[in-house]
Design a protein around this motif. Structure first.
Motif, PDB file in Angstrom:
ATOM      1  N   LEU A 171       0.824  -1.207   0.000  1.00 26.19           N
ATOM      2  CA  LEU A 171       0.000   0.000   0.000  1.00 26.19           C
ATOM      3  C   LEU A 171       0.861   1.260   0.000  1.00 26.19           C
ATOM      4  O   LEU A 171       0.607   2.210  -0.754  1.00 26.19           O
ATOM      5  CB  LEU A 171      -0.932   0.003   1.209  1.00 26.19           C
ATOM      6  N   PHE A 172       1.909   1.277   0.831  1.00 26.55           N
ATOM      7  CA  PHE A 172       2.764   2.455   0.915  1.00 26.55           C
ATOM      8  C   PHE A 172       3.631   2.611  -0.332  1.00 26.55           C
ATOM      9  O   PHE A 172       3.993   3.729  -0.700  1.00 26.55           O
ATOM     10  CB  PHE A 172       3.627   2.400   2.173  1.00 26.55           C
ATOM     11  N   SER A 173       3.980   1.505  -0.979  1.00 27.31           N
ATOM     12  CA  SER A 173       4.770   1.592  -2.206  1.00 27.31           C
ATOM     13  C   SER A 173       3.949   2.106  -3.379  1.00 27.31           C
ATOM     14  O   SER A 173       4.508   2.459  -4.416  1.00 27.31           O
ATOM     15  CB  SER A 173       5.350   0.213  -2.560  1.00 27.31           C
ATOM     16  N   ASN A 174       2.628   2.112  -3.209  1.00 26.68           N
ATOM     17  CA  ASN A 174       1.732   2.560  -4.283  1.00 26.68           C
ATOM     18  C   ASN A 174       0.849   3.704  -3.814  1.00 26.68           C
ATOM     19  O   ASN A 174      -0.340   3.754  -4.128  1.00 26.68           O
ATOM     20  CB  ASN A 174       0.877   1.386  -4.762  1.00 26.68           C
ATOM     21  N   LEU A 175       1.432   4.626  -3.064  1.00 28.46           N
ATOM     22  CA  LEU A 175       0.663   5.758  -2.548  1.00 28.46           C
ATOM     23  C   LEU A 175      -0.054   6.489  -3.676  1.00 28.46           C
ATOM     24  O   LEU A 175       0.539   6.814  -4.705  1.00 28.46           O
ATOM     25  CB  LEU A 175       1.598   6.737  -1.831  1.00 28.46           C
ATOM     26  N   GLY A 176      -1.336   6.723  -3.461  1.00 26.65           N
ATOM     27  CA  GLY A 176      -2.129   7.450  -4.436  1.00 26.65           C
ATOM     28  C   GLY A 176      -2.652   6.622  -5.578  1.00 26.65           C
ATOM     29  O   GLY A 176      -3.424   7.123  -6.397  1.00 26.65           O
ATOM     30  N   ARG A 177      -2.258   5.352  -5.643  1.00 25.86           N
ATOM     31  CA  ARG A 177      -2.706   4.499  -6.749  1.00 25.86           C
ATOM     32  C   ARG A 177      -3.760   3.526  -6.241  1.00 25.86           C
ATOM     33  O   ARG A 177      -3.578   2.880  -5.198  1.00 25.86           O
ATOM     34  CB  ARG A 177      -1.540   3.689  -7.325  1.00 25.86           C
ATOM     35  N   PRO A 178      -4.865   3.397  -6.949  1.00 24.31           N
ATOM     36  CA  PRO A 178      -5.868   2.412  -6.546  1.00 24.31           C
ATOM     37  C   PRO A 178      -5.374   1.002  -6.809  1.00 24.31           C
ATOM     38  O   PRO A 178      -4.817   0.717  -7.864  1.00 24.31           O
ATOM     39  CB  PRO A 178      -7.077   2.758  -7.428  1.00 24.31           C
ATOM     40  N   LEU A 179      -5.554   0.123  -5.835  1.00 30.74           N
ATOM     41  CA  LEU A 179      -5.170  -1.279  -5.967  1.00 30.74           C
ATOM     42  C   LEU A 179      -6.431  -2.124  -5.897  1.00 30.74           C
ATOM     43  O   LEU A 179      -7.199  -2.026  -4.935  1.00 30.74           O
ATOM     44  CB  LEU A 179      -4.199  -1.679  -4.851  1.00 30.74           C
ATOM     45  N   SER A 180      -6.635  -2.937  -6.900  1.00 33.09           N
ATOM     46  CA  SER A 180      -7.861  -3.723  -6.943  1.00 33.09           C
ATOM     47  C   SER A 180      -7.815  -4.873  -5.941  1.00 33.09           C
ATOM     48  O   SER A 180      -6.745  -5.369  -5.575  1.00 33.09           O
ATOM     49  CB  SER A 180      -8.080  -4.285  -8.347  1.00 33.09           C
ATOM     50  N   ARG A 181      -8.987  -5.296  -5.506  1.00 42.46           N
ATOM     51  CA  ARG A 181      -9.080  -6.449  -4.631  1.00 42.46           C
ATOM     52  C   ARG A 181      -8.478  -7.670  -5.325  1.00 42.46           C
ATOM     53  O   ARG A 181      -7.803  -8.489  -4.694  1.00 42.46           O
ATOM     54  CB  ARG A 181     -10.547  -6.716  -4.259  1.00 42.46           C
ATOM     55  N   GLU A 182      -8.730  -7.776  -6.624  1.00 43.02           N
ATOM     56  CA  GLU A 182      -8.205  -8.917  -7.379  1.00 43.02           C
ATOM     57  C   GLU A 182      -6.688  -8.970  -7.281  1.00 43.02           C
ATOM     58  O   GLU A 182      -6.102 -10.028  -7.034  1.00 43.02           O
ATOM     59  CB  GLU A 182      -8.628  -8.812  -8.844  1.00 43.02           C
ATOM     60  N   TYR A 183      -6.045  -7.829  -7.486  1.00 42.43           N
ATOM     61  CA  TYR A 183      -4.585  -7.780  -7.428  1.00 42.43           C
ATOM     62  C   TYR A 183      -4.075  -8.164  -6.041  1.00 42.43           C
ATOM     63  O   TYR A 183      -3.148  -8.958  -5.906  1.00 42.43           O
ATOM     64  CB  TYR A 183      -4.093  -6.381  -7.792  1.00 42.43           C
ATOM     65  N   LEU A 184      -4.672  -7.596  -5.008  1.00 45.23           N
ATOM     66  CA  LEU A 184      -4.202  -7.863  -3.652  1.00 45.23           C
ATOM     67  C   LEU A 184      -4.417  -9.318  -3.260  1.00 45.23           C
ATOM     68  O   LEU A 184      -3.563  -9.935  -2.616  1.00 45.23           O
ATOM     69  CB  LEU A 184      -4.901  -6.926  -2.666  1.00 45.23           C
ATOM     70  N   TYR A 185      -5.543  -9.896  -3.649  1.00 43.34           N
ATOM     71  CA  TYR A 185      -5.776 -11.312  -3.349  1.00 43.34           C
ATOM     72  C   TYR A 185      -4.784 -12.193  -4.098  1.00 43.34           C
ATOM     73  O   TYR A 185      -4.229 -13.139  -3.534  1.00 43.34           O
ATOM     74  CB  TYR A 185      -7.209 -11.701  -3.705  1.00 43.34           C
ATOM     75  N   GLU A 186      -4.559 -11.886  -5.368  1.00 41.87           N
ATOM     76  CA  GLU A 186      -3.630 -12.698  -6.154  1.00 41.87           C
ATOM     77  C   GLU A 186      -2.231 -12.655  -5.565  1.00 41.87           C
ATOM     78  O   GLU A 186      -1.501 -13.644  -5.592  1.00 41.87           O
ATOM     79  CB  GLU A 186      -3.584 -12.197  -7.599  1.00 41.87           C
ATOM     80  N   ARG A 187      -1.873 -11.527  -5.003  1.00 45.03           N
ATOM     81  CA  ARG A 187      -0.505 -11.352  -4.517  1.00 45.03           C
ATOM     82  C   ARG A 187      -0.279 -11.922  -3.120  1.00 45.03           C
ATOM     83  O   ARG A 187       0.806 -12.423  -2.826  1.00 45.03           O
ATOM     84  CB  ARG A 187      -0.161  -9.862  -4.525  1.00 45.03           C
ATOM     85  N   PHE A 188      -1.303 -11.884  -2.266  1.00 41.40           N
ATOM     86  CA  PHE A 188      -1.063 -12.203  -0.861  1.00 41.40           C
ATOM     87  C   PHE A 188      -1.844 -13.394  -0.309  1.00 41.40           C
ATOM     88  O   PHE A 188      -1.623 -13.786   0.839  1.00 41.40           O
ATOM     89  CB  PHE A 188      -1.352 -10.968   0.006  1.00 41.40           C
ATOM     90  N   TRP A 189      -2.773 -13.961  -1.088  1.00 43.39           N
ATOM     91  CA  TRP A 189      -3.564 -15.073  -0.571  1.00 43.39           C
ATOM     92  C   TRP A 189      -3.653 -16.214  -1.582  1.00 43.39           C
ATOM     93  O   TRP A 189      -3.649 -15.974  -2.795  1.00 43.39           O
ATOM     94  CB  TRP A 189      -4.990 -14.611  -0.220  1.00 43.39           C
TER      95      TRP A 189
END
Length: 239
Positions: A171-189
């Protein structure tokens, strides 16, 4: 691993996809491949999505792969690794692409095993460079230590799990950028964890509380309805 592939030839896109599907190690999630036939379409996605690797054809109608490569290097704080995959194989072409920021250059028609080896080498090199460059980062009163996977405020560690740390770091590495739920799930779960509960929402709630992601501390962690999350700095100095 999220990969964007840009090529205006559908047959070439399918061939690259087929090659990259073989890259995931046994037991690892399959790579998430996203194909684009127009540079403008990929540019729109780069403004709202995050990718780990770009594979770009050079010659396209409209916005070329080289133009897109230059845009990522000029406008993104942490641009993804990029490989040019093109029929232009003159020495001057290769030099021009590398000087524009390409991590590697592969000529068409490509050999699948060579492409896989080059992709693996680029990702390995990119990961090492990022780790060396961002081992310790400060954001207002928060200090992230990638080597120890810890966050400290005023020298005091904040209790976090490894997954919480990596999610916060993303989240901090992408300040100001929207991150999709799909991306976050794919990356961390894993898929099994995703279907059993809503772990992302739980982790976002914990991070808000543990890291104090509130306006009075200079942060705003926004929920984007139907899409995902965006962390913003609101410019409030922490005393």
């Amino acid at each position: 691993m999220r990969v964007a592939i840009l090529d205006d030839e559908p047959a070439e896109l399918r061939r690259v996809e087929q090659t990259l599907r073989q890259m995931a190690e046994p037991g690892e999630p399959a790579w998430s491949l996203h194909s684009f036939e127009q540079g403008e379409d990929l540019l729109r996605q780069l403004r709202r999505e995050t990718f780990d690797l770009l594979i770009l054809d050079w010659q396209l109608p409209g916005f070329s792969g080289l133009s897109l490569l230059r845009w990522t290097r000029e406008h993104m704080d942490a641009p993804p690794a990029a490989i040019m995959l093109t029929s232009r194989d003159g020495e001057s072409d290769i030099v021009q692409a590398l000087n524009a920021g390409a991590d590697d250059y592969v000529s068409k028609p490509f050999r699948p095993n060579e492409l896989k080896a080059r992709v693996a080498a680029v990702l390995r090199r990119h990961s090492q460079q990022r780790a060396a460059a961002t081992e310790v980062l400060s954001f207002n009163d928060l200090v992230f230590d990638d080597a120890e996977l810890t966050v400290k405020r005023a020298g005091k560690p904040i209790g976090m799990t490894e997954r919480e740390y990596r999610l916060a770091r993303c989240l901090f590495s992408n300040l100001g950028r929207p991150l999709s739920r799909e991306y976050l799930y794919e990356r961390f779960w894993t898929h099994e964890e995703m279907v059993s509960s809503r772990p992302l929402d739980t982790h976002i709630y914990r991070l808000r509380n543990k890291l104090g992601l509130t306006a009075d501390r200079g942060w705003q962690l926004l929920t984007i309805y139907g899409y995902g999350y965006r962390l913003e700095s609101v410019g409030v100095a922490v005393e």
